[in-house]
Design a protein around this motif. Structure first.
Motif, PDB file in Angstrom:
ATOM      1  N   PHE A  85     102.476  72.979  -6.545  1.00  0.00           N
ATOM      2  CA  PHE A  85     102.874  74.003  -7.506  1.00  0.00           C
ATOM      3  C   PHE A  85     103.659  75.096  -6.786  1.00  0.00           C
ATOM      4  N   ALA A  86     104.602  75.677  -7.506  1.00  0.00           N
ATOM      5  CA  ALA A  86     105.433  76.723  -6.917  1.00  0.00           C
ATOM      6  C   ALA A  86     105.993  77.617  -8.012  1.00  0.00           C
ATOM      7  N   VAL A  87     106.359  78.808  -7.619  1.00  0.00           N
ATOM      8  CA  VAL A  87     107.108  79.698  -8.504  1.00  0.00           C
ATOM      9  C   VAL A  87     108.585  79.379  -8.305  1.00  0.00           C
ATOM     10  N   ILE A  88     109.229  78.930  -9.371  1.00  0.00           N
ATOM     11  CA  ILE A  88     110.667  78.665  -9.339  1.00  0.00           C
ATOM     12  C   ILE A  88     111.379  79.913  -9.852  1.00  0.00           C
ATOM     13  N   LEU A  94      96.293  74.972 -15.176  1.00  0.00           N
ATOM     14  CA  LEU A  94      95.032  74.845 -14.446  1.00  0.00           C
ATOM     15  C   LEU A  94      95.284  74.962 -12.948  1.00  0.00           C
ATOM     16  N   GLY A  95      96.401  74.394 -12.488  1.00  0.00           N
ATOM     17  CA  GLY A  95      96.741  74.469 -11.067  1.00  0.00           C
ATOM     18  C   GLY A  95      96.908  75.899 -10.589  1.00  0.00           C
ATOM     19  N   LEU A  96      97.583  76.734 -11.400  1.00  0.00           N
ATOM     20  CA  LEU A  96      97.745  78.136 -11.024  1.00  0.00           C
ATOM     21  C   LEU A  96      96.395  78.842 -11.012  1.00  0.00           C
ATOM     22  N   LEU A  97      95.550  78.543 -11.991  1.00  0.00           N
ATOM     23  CA  LEU A  97      94.213  79.118 -12.039  1.00  0.00           C
ATOM     24  C   LEU A  97      93.454  78.812 -10.742  1.00  0.00           C
ATOM     25  N   LEU A  98      93.535  77.556 -10.291  1.00  0.00           N
ATOM     26  CA  LEU A  98      92.810  77.132  -9.084  1.00  0.00           C
ATOM     27  C   LEU A  98      93.474  77.675  -7.823  1.00  0.00           C
ATOM     28  N   TRP A  99      94.778  77.849  -7.875  1.00  0.00           N
ATOM     29  CA  TRP A  99      95.520  78.435  -6.750  1.00  0.00           C
ATOM     30  C   TRP A  99      95.060  79.887  -6.544  1.00  0.00           C
ATOM     31  N   VAL A 100      95.020  80.646  -7.639  1.00  0.00           N
ATOM     32  CA  VAL A 100      94.561  82.035  -7.561  1.00  0.00           C
ATOM     33  C   VAL A 100      93.107  82.098  -7.094  1.00  0.00           C
ATOM     34  N   LYS A 101      92.281  81.205  -7.611  1.00  0.00           N
ATOM     35  CA  LYS A 101      90.872  81.167  -7.208  1.00  0.00           C
ATOM     36  C   LYS A 101      90.747  80.812  -5.722  1.00  0.00           C
ATOM     37  N   SER A 102      91.575  79.889  -5.231  1.00  0.00           N
ATOM     38  CA  SER A 102      91.531  79.475  -3.821  1.00  0.00           C
ATOM     39  C   SER A 102      91.882  80.626  -2.894  1.00  0.00           C
ATOM     40  N   VAL A 103      92.818  81.476  -3.305  1.00  0.00           N
ATOM     41  CA  VAL A 103      93.272  82.584  -2.460  1.00  0.00           C
ATOM     42  C   VAL A 103      92.407  83.827  -2.633  1.00  0.00           C
ATOM     43  N   TYR A 104      92.041  84.133  -3.877  1.00  0.00           N
ATOM     44  CA  TYR A 104      91.348  85.388  -4.168  1.00  0.00           C
ATOM     45  C   TYR A 104      89.841  85.263  -4.303  1.00  0.00           C
ATOM     46  N   GLY A 105      89.323  84.067  -4.525  1.00  0.00           N
ATOM     47  CA  GLY A 105      87.884  83.881  -4.640  1.00  0.00           C
ATOM     48  C   GLY A 105      87.268  84.747  -5.726  1.00  0.00           C
ATOM     49  N   ASP A 106      86.260  85.547  -5.367  1.00  0.00           N
ATOM     50  CA  ASP A 106      85.553  86.398  -6.328  1.00  0.00           C
ATOM     51  C   ASP A 106      86.434  87.513  -6.892  1.00  0.00           C
ATOM     52  N   LYS A 107      87.577  87.755  -6.269  1.00  0.00           N
ATOM     53  CA  LYS A 107      88.503  88.795  -6.734  1.00  0.00           C
ATOM     54  C   LYS A 107      89.574  88.243  -7.668  1.00  0.00           C
ATOM     55  N   ALA A 108      89.406  86.984  -8.099  1.00  0.00           N
ATOM     56  CA  ALA A 108      90.421  86.338  -8.936  1.00  0.00           C
ATOM     57  C   ALA A 108      90.649  87.085 -10.245  1.00  0.00           C
ATOM     58  N   GLY A 109      89.587  87.562 -10.857  1.00  0.00           N
ATOM     59  CA  GLY A 109      89.714  88.296 -12.109  1.00  0.00           C
ATOM     60  C   GLY A 109      90.594  89.531 -11.957  1.00  0.00           C
ATOM     61  N   GLU A 110      90.420  90.253 -10.858  1.00  0.00           N
ATOM     62  CA  GLU A 110      91.229  91.444 -10.586  1.00  0.00           C
ATOM     63  C   GLU A 110      92.693  91.058 -10.370  1.00  0.00           C
ATOM     64  N   ALA A 111      92.900  89.930  -9.687  1.00  0.00           N
ATOM     65  CA  ALA A 111      94.267  89.460  -9.459  1.00  0.00           C
ATOM     66  C   ALA A 111      94.958  89.139 -10.780  1.00  0.00           C
ATOM     67  N   TRP A 112      94.242  88.491 -11.689  1.00  0.00           N
ATOM     68  CA  TRP A 112      94.816  88.151 -12.997  1.00  0.00           C
ATOM     69  C   TRP A 112      95.149  89.406 -13.799  1.00  0.00           C
ATOM     70  N   GLU A 113      94.312  90.442 -13.702  1.00  0.00           N
ATOM     71  CA  GLU A 113      94.590  91.690 -14.420  1.00  0.00           C
ATOM     72  C   GLU A 113      95.911  92.298 -13.968  1.00  0.00           C
TER      73      GLU A 113
END
Length: 342
Positions: A137-140, A177-196
């Motif tokens: 996955f990538a940002v184009i 789903l891939g982006l969701l898991l990518w953010v979770k892989s990098v941010y872990g418990d802080k994923a919710g804050e990253a999404w905000e």
């Protein structure tokens, strides 16, 4: 009637009967239909569907019938809803993130196909699902409207809110789903804050990849969630390097796409034959320049030069399928809560 004439008549009748039997057998064989559930972009006019069907039909003396849904996660949702009444022989377009959840439905059968020669980064082997391609996955981004693309997921999350991105819904789409898991892989418990933070940059959330990429190429946003391989399409088919993938310092999440045969397939032998065909050079040669993903097996020709110019991630993320199955709902709820905050 003389005995010789009678013998000749019987002989002609026998020949006619044999010919009719042969014709009937052929007709019955030709009437065999393999029903394949897959995602929408696979069966668009520019996708691999038509070429795959044509190539396989030459080998199987059967008809391939596609049933399309918006995207990969939607495939699993539809199959769960249909249950044992599903008409699918093959489900093509799930990915490794969904393997454990798909197997838990009890709707899939072991494939019995030799897959040891297939290669994906990090490896993948399963008795129920067969891989057929992969990509990161990538940002184009559009180089004509964005001169300084994000160089990391952190920069994407914390960047200029006026520079928008189109993303896909993780409830229906495997890229989402891939982006969701990518953010979770990098941010872990802080994923919710990253999404905000990231939601301020999200122009819209689409049900599937086709809608998202269409909005991007129409100029609605300078960025879209897609694949590192997407620029190859523009280089090969449109002879332009306008659209490029941003290379992220933290690494990129990988998608390995798979197919499996259902327990209720009306023709297990035909379904298994398709899965074996999928691993061969005929199918694998179609994938790179129609599905714009990387092949997992040998192709008849080398890949176009454009594939050598793509972002090649130094680090690959891939969460265990069992962990995704156990936490997918909670992580999606976290995403929904963050995205809905004012």
């Amino acid at each position: 009637m003389s005995s010789s004439l009678y013998s000749k008549a019987l002989s002609r009748l026998a020949i006619a009967a044999a010919a009719l039997a042969a014709f009937s057998a052929h007709a019955l064989a030709a009437e065999k239909t393999l029903t394949i559930y897959t995602y929408e972009s696979f069966i668009t006019e520019w996708g691999p569907g038509a070429k795959v069907a044509e190539a396989f039909e030459k080998e199987c003396d059967c008809k391939v019938d596609y049933v399309g849904v918006a995207d990969g996660v939607e495939l699993l949702t539809r199959l769960k809803l249909e249950g044992e009444g599903s008409k699918a022989d093959i489900v093509l377009g799930l990915d490794t993130n969904l393997v454990a959840e798909a197997k838990a439905t009890g709707l899939f059968a072991p494939h019995g196909v030799y897959t040891a020669a297939l290669k994906v980064p990090g490896g993948f082997s399963d008795d129920t699902f067969v891989p057929y391609d992969y990509g990161h996955f990538a940002v184009i981004y559009d180089t004509e409207t964005m001169k300084n693309p994000p160089k990391s997921l952190k920069e994407l999350v914390e960047g200029d809110p006026s520079q928008k991105i189109v993303i896909e819904d993780p409830r229906t789409s495997t890229p989402g789903l891939g982006l969701l898991l990518w953010v979770k892989s990098v941010y872990g418990d802080k994923a919710g804050e990253a999404w905000e933070k990231l939601k301020e940059r999200v122009l819209t959330v689409t049900p599937g990849w086709s809608e998202a990429y269409g909005l991007f190429t129409k100029g609605e946003a300078p960025m879209v969630l897609s694949y590192t391989t997407s620029p190859a399409y523009h280089m090969v088919a449109e002879n332009t390097d306008r659209y490029q993938a941003a290379s992220f310092a933290e690494g990129h999440y990988i998608q390995i796409e798979v197919a499996g045969m259902t327990q209720k397939t009306k023709d297990p032998e035909l379904a298994r034959k398709f899965l074996a065909f999928m691993t061969g050079p005929e199918f694998q040669s179609i994938i790179p320049t129609t599905n714009w993903m990387l092949p997992v097996g040998a192709t008849k020709e080398p890949l176009p030069d454009a594939f050598g110019k793509l972002v090649n991630p130094e680090k690959t993320f891939l969460l265990p399928s069992e962990e995704v199955a156990a936490s997918r709902k909670a992580w999606i709820d976290e995403w929904l809560a963050a995205m809905s905050k004012n």
